[in-house]
Design an enzyme around this catalytic site. Structure first.
Site, PDB file in Angstrom:
ATOM      1  N   HIS A  84      17.299  22.857  53.096  1.00 44.06           N
ATOM      2  CA  HIS A  84      17.028  23.693  54.423  1.00 44.06           C
ATOM      3  C   HIS A  84      15.895  23.753  55.192  1.00 44.06           C
ATOM      4  O   HIS A  84      15.866  22.896  56.182  1.00 44.06           O
ATOM      5  CB  HIS A  84      17.995  24.788  54.771  1.00 44.06           C
ATOM      6  CG  HIS A  84      19.182  24.936  54.750  1.00 44.06           C
ATOM      7  ND1 HIS A  84      20.361  23.845  54.407  1.00 44.06           N
ATOM      8  CD2 HIS A  84      19.465  25.731  53.596  1.00 44.06           C
ATOM      9  CE1 HIS A  84      21.907  24.867  54.168  1.00 44.06           C
ATOM     10  NE2 HIS A  84      21.197  25.579  53.241  1.00 44.06           N
ATOM     11  N   HIS A  96      18.182  26.065  47.653  1.00 42.53           N
ATOM     12  CA  HIS A  96      19.145  25.260  48.494  1.00 42.53           C
ATOM     13  C   HIS A  96      18.096  25.706  49.666  1.00 42.53           C
ATOM     14  O   HIS A  96      18.156  25.154  50.427  1.00 42.53           O
ATOM     15  CB  HIS A  96      20.123  26.341  48.221  1.00 42.53           C
ATOM     16  CG  HIS A  96      20.959  26.709  49.075  1.00 42.53           C
ATOM     17  ND1 HIS A  96      22.074  26.049  49.194  1.00 42.53           N
ATOM     18  CD2 HIS A  96      21.181  26.813  50.495  1.00 42.53           C
ATOM     19  CE1 HIS A  96      23.148  25.468  50.091  1.00 42.53           C
ATOM     20  NE2 HIS A  96      22.382  26.664  51.290  1.00 42.53           N
ATOM     21  N   GLU A  97      17.690  26.683  49.280  1.00 39.88           N
ATOM     22  CA  GLU A  97      16.719  27.285  50.930  1.00 39.88           C
ATOM     23  C   GLU A  97      15.772  26.159  51.355  1.00 39.88           C
ATOM     24  O   GLU A  97      15.555  25.613  52.862  1.00 39.88           O
ATOM     25  CB  GLU A  97      16.124  28.498  51.526  1.00 39.88           C
ATOM     26  CG  GLU A  97      17.591  29.464  51.035  1.00 39.88           C
ATOM     27  CD  GLU A  97      18.477  29.482  52.393  1.00 39.88           C
ATOM     28  OE1 GLU A  97      18.463  28.699  53.013  1.00 39.88           O
ATOM     29  OE2 GLU A  97      19.141  30.566  51.528  1.00 39.88           O
TER      30      GLU A  97
END
Length: 377
Positions: free
Chosen positions: A33, A29-30
Site C-alpha cells: 500500500h 502487506h502494508e
C-alpha cells in the site's frame, strides 16, 4: 487447570514466533500500500505494525510516522484525508482542504490510482510468498516421497475400497500421481465425491473407487482436526528423492504453490458454506500462535515457509468484497468507475457497518475455535 497449562505451554516460543509471522506478513502487506501510494503522490501519515498504543516510532523525511504498536493483530497505513486506520474518509477535513492539500489527498486521486494503492497490499503478500517458496526450492530443492501406501486407517474410505499397505497409487481421476504429497491435496478438494484410483499391487495394475470421508486426524503442527480424507498414510521406509530447480523453474513452482493455496482455500471455504467441511479448521491468533510454536520448534526455516502460507491467506482474505477489507474498497471503486461518481455516503456507511459485523463475526468464530481446541469448553 490442564487447559490453562496448555494455553501457556507454547507461550515462551509461540508468542515470539506468532509475532514474527504477523510482523513479516503485515509489514509486506502494508509496504505494498505504502509504496504505490507514494508513487501516486499520496501523503502517508502513518505506517503502523500492530494497533493500539505505540511502543516505538519515528518520522521519515517525508513526514510519515513509522511505528510499532502493542496489539500484534495486524497493521495499517493511514493516508492524508483518512479518519481512521480503516481508511474511512474524514469528510469534515476533506470539505476544507486547499487545492495544494487535495493534490496529496488519497480521496482526491483518480479512481484507478486508488484501486492500485488498495490492490497493492494483497499483491505484495502474493509476491512475498512466491519469493519465499522460490528461494527455498532454488536453495534446497523439493523432497519427493513416492506414492506408496504405508498404512490404512480402520473404518476409512481406503479400507472400504480395498486399498492395502504397499499399494502404489498411480493416478486419481486420471491425474498421474508422482509423489504422496499430492494425494491429500486432491482428496481435500474432492468435496466428498467418489474418486477413481489406479493402483499397482505386486506388479498388477487395477482400479478402485473410494469416497473420501470426514475424519478426525492428528497433525503434529495443526493438532486434531476434522478433514476430508481417504485414510492412508505414506510409507516411512520409502526412498526419498530431491528434485532440484533452476531460478526460473523455482519461480514457476513458487507461483504454482501460491495458486494451489488460493484454490485450496477458496474450495475449502465453499465446502464449509455447503456443509461439506468442518468450520473448526478456522484458526484465530491463539491457534496461529500454537501452530507457530510447533513449527518454530522444528526449524526456523519451516517458520519462514509458514509465513509464506499465511501471507497468501492474508492476501486472499483481504481481497474478499467486504467493506473494511481491501476487497470492499475495490468494490466501491468498481461502482464509482461504472457510475462515474462515488457511492452515496449513506450506502458507504451501511456497507462499512455490515463489513464490521462480518469481520467481528469471523473473529468471534475463530476465537471460539481456538478456545475449544484448548479444551476450555
Amino acid at each position: 487447570m490442564t487447559a490453562v497449562h496448555d494455553l501457556f505451554q507454547w507461550a515462551p516460543l509461540g508468542l515470539p514466533a506468532y509475532v514474527f509471522l504477523i510482523t513479516v506478513v503485515v509489514f509486506f502487506h502494508e509496504l505494498g500500500h505504502f509504496a504505490v501510494a507514494r508513487w501516486c503522490g499520496v501523503k502517508v501519515e502513518t505506517f503502523s505494525i500492530g494497533f493500539g498504543p505505540e511502543i516505538v516510532g519515528w518520522f521519515d523525511r517525508k513526514g510519515t510516522r513509522w511505528k510499532i504498536s502493542w496489539i500484534p493483530f495486524g497493521g495499517y497505513v493511514k493516508f492524508f484525508g483518512d479518519a481512521d486506520a480503516a481508511s474511512t474518509p474524514d469528510r469534515e477535513l476533506v470539505s476544507r482542504l486547499t487545492e495544494e492539500e487535495k493534490r496529496v489527498s488519497f480521496l482526491h486521486k483518480p479512481v484507478y490510482q486508488r484501486a492500485m494503492v488498495v490492490a497493492a497490499g494483497p499483491i505484495a503478500n502474493f509476491i512475498l510468498a512466491v519469493v519465499i517458496f522460490a528461494g527455498f526450492l532454488f536453495a534446497f530443492g523439493h523432497v519427493s516421497m513416492p506414492p506408496i501406501v504405508g498404512s490404512v486407517a480402520p473404518h476409512s474410505a481406503a479400507e472400504a475400497a480395498g486399498i492395502k499397505k504397499g499399494d502404489i497409487i498411480r493416478s486419481i481421476n486420471g491425474e498421474q500421481i508422482k509423489e504422496f504429497d499430492r494425494l491429500p491435496e486432491i482428496v481435500s478438494l474432492s468435496a466428498g465425491q467418489t474418486l477413481t484410483l489406479e493402483l499397482e499391487r505386486q506388479g498388477k495394475v487395477f482400479t478402485v473407487h473410494a469416497m473420501p470421508r470426514l475424519m478426525q486426524v492428528k497433525d503434529p503442527v495443526q493438532g486434531d482436526a476434522k478433514v476430508v480424507a481417504l485414510g492412508v498414510r505414506s510409507d516411512p521406509k520409502a526412498k526419498l528423492t530431491v528434485v532440484k530447480y533452476g531460478p526460473l523453474e523455482a519461480i514457476g513452482q513458487g507461483v504454482s504453490r501460491v495458486w494451489l493455496i488460493v484454490h485450496g482455500t477458496l474450495t475449502t471455504i465453499w465446502q464449509m458454506v455447503a456443509g461439506q467441511a468442518d468450520m473448526s479448521q478456522l484458526r484465530g491468533p491463539v491457534g496461529m500462535a500454537g501452530m507457530a510454536q510447533k513449527v518454530a520448534a522444528l526449524s526456523f526455516w519451516y517458520l519462514v515457509q509458514l509465513a509464506a502460507v499465511i501471507s497468501v491467506s492474508i492476501g486472499l482474505i483481504n481481497l474478499f468484497p467486504i467493506p473494511m477489507l481491501d476487497g470492499g474498497h475495490l468494490l466501491y471503486y468498481a461502482f464509482e468507475a461504472v457510475l462515474g461518481r462515488p457511492l452515496g455516503e449513506r450506502a458507504q456507511d451501511v456497507g462499512y457497518r455490515l463489513g464490521l459485523a462480518a469481520v467481528l463475526g469471523l473473529v468471534i468464530l475463530v476465537t471460539w475455535n481456538d478456545l475449544v481446541r484448548l479444551n476450555l469448553f
